[in-house]
Design an enzyme around this catalytic site. Structure first.
Site, short mmCIF file in Angstrom:
data_model
loop_
_atom_site.label_atom_id
_atom_site.label_comp_id
_atom_site.label_asym_id
_atom_site.label_seq_id
_atom_site.Cartn_x
_atom_site.Cartn_y
_atom_site.Cartn_z
N CYS A 183 -2.03 7.73 -0.79
CA CYS A 183 -2.70 6.47 -1.16
C CYS A 183 -3.66 6.62 -2.34
CB CYS A 183 -3.43 5.89 0.04
SG CYS A 183 -2.34 5.60 1.44
N HIS A 222 -2.13 -3.49 0.25
CA HIS A 222 -2.13 -2.05 -0.04
C HIS A 222 -0.74 -1.58 -0.48
CE1 HIS A 222 -3.08 2.10 0.00
NE2 HIS A 222 -2.85 2.38 1.27
#
Ligand code: COA
Length: 389
Positions: A84, A336
């Protein structure tokens, strides 16, 4: 040493998109390029973040492919993968290249497609994401990322008495902010009760404690300080980028709740900028799950250990509170799309420090930080950006 400056920023809406990856990224790239008023032949490097393209879309060697699609073939290109924290790491390398005099004008960004538009559902995408967990010890045990952050958060609850209702209040706050962000995946309000009553995903997280799977792209133009005034976009200074790692797997970490990589990255970034956490006016942090925001705001020194869970409930981290956290809506409400998240945080910092974010604007903001972690916080990048005097 020349300082790096952001002169252009742009992002797509986060949420389901039916475009291929190169078109999705091109939309964000040209928003940043137009914002900066830079011509393509002035860009001398391209740093790109995409975490899962090889697994989810059978698509690799992405940096030159995307560069070609937007007319940048020929210049040095590099793809980054750091779970991420993918495009934050790309951003760090762009900043260092500019500060070191290697490049003058770099395009940096990220793109990812994670929704069922890829042809993959929640189960398949969860399995792909879980490849960032430890291959020998954690993947065979079936550990997925809601579970990883549930374990970290359970430890915080054990140590500090953090409650599920306090976690839910983080989601309420970030959804409240998200409704003022036109790019947010979920631009709708919620309540503590609705979060607590949503289906349990991984104890203590309910569905509404989790970020969604999103598609999206983001991009910024990083240039050297001496060139900043040559462009149309209002420049914003990058004064520190800290990048640290911690042991993976979870069992090898000294502390589950402390996220040591974030503490080390924050200290490095603050030292580079010559500031302390007390100088920070607002923060974009990696709230992939509500508990992750609590760990983050303690790790970067904005709240004492054990007090972060009360911050949203007490109103302190709302956009009009004393220390706004995730005015963009964060990963929780904004969404996200893994590889796009890091540079989307830089887009938000840039726009906040320019004072152009409208209803979610942090008043009188001069210093903002971005905290972006990868995997189980095996990686964290913390960036400090400051208004240019
Ligand atoms: N926040 C708010 N609403 C959400 C949501 C989220 N994270 N995820 C889904 N929804 C909504 C959908 O819009 C849908 O609403 P609708 O019925 O009004 O259309 C409903 O909840 C059900 O959506 P669905 O896609 O069927 O949910 P799901 O059960 O397949 O997936 C999660 C929900 C939370 C399990 C999934 O989003 C998830 O795993 N998130 C975490 C992703 C992750 O691990 N990222 C890496 C972090 S390190």
């Amino acid at each position: 040493m020349p300082r790096a400056v952001v002169v252009g920023a742009g992002m797509t809406d986060f949420g389901p998109h039916d475009q291929p990856l190169e078109e999705l990224f091109a939309d964000a790239a040209f928003l940043a390029i137009d914002d900066a008023g830079v011509s393509l032949d002035e860009i001398d490097a391209f740093y790109f973040g995409n975490a899962m393209g090889g697994q989810a879309e059978d698509d690799t060697h992405l940096a030159p492919k995307l560069a070609t699609h937007i007319g940048l073939q020929g210049i040095p290109c590099q793809r980054f993968e750091d779970a991420c924290a993918t495009s934050s790491n790309a951003f760090k390398h762009a900043v260092q290249a500019v500060e070191g005099g290697v490049h003058d004008v770099t395009l940096v960004g990220g793109a990812e497609r994670c929704t069922p538009e890829t042809g993959l559902g929640t189960g398949e995408m969860t399995k792909i994401f879980a490849s960032a967990a430890h291959r020998q010890y954690e993947q065979p045990a079936g550990l997925t990322f809601p579970g990883v952050f549930a374990l970290l958060t359970k430890r915080h609850m054990h140590e500090h008495g953090t409650t599920e209702a306090q976690l839910a209040d983080v989601a309420v706050k970030n959804h409240y902010h998200g409704q003022f962000n036109p790019h947010a995946h979920f631009g709708r309000d919620t309540t503590t009760e609705a979060v607590l009553e949503s289906p349990l995903v991984a104890d203590p997280f309910h569905l509404m404690d989790c970020c969604p799977f999103s598609d999206g792209a983001s991009a910024v133009l990083v240039v050297s300080d001496d060139l900043a005034e040559n462009f149309d976009g209002e420049p914003v200074n990058v004064t520190g980028v800290g990048h640290r790692t911690d042991a993976v797997p979870l069992a090898d970490k000294v502390s589950l709740s402390a996220t040591q990589s974030a503490r080390d990255a924050a200290r490095e970034a603050y030292d580079q900028a010559g500031i302390s956490s007390e100088d920070v006016d607002f923060a974009e942090v990696h709230d992939c799950f509500t508990g992750a925001e609590v760990l983050a705001i303690e790790a970067v020194g904005l709240f004492e250990d054990g007090t972060g869970a009360r911050a949203a409930a007490d109103g302190r981290t709302y956009v009009d509170g004393e220390l706004p956290v995730n005015p963009s809506g964060g990963l929780k409400a904004k969404g996200h799309p893994i590889g796009a998240t890091g540079t989307a945080q830089i887009v938000e910092l840039t726009e906040q420090l320019r004072g152009t974010t409208g209803r979610r604007q942090v008043e009188d903001a001069t210093t903002g930080i971005a905290h972006n972690l990868g995997g189980d916080a095996g990686t964290t990048v913390v960036t400090v950006m400051e208004e240019r005097e």
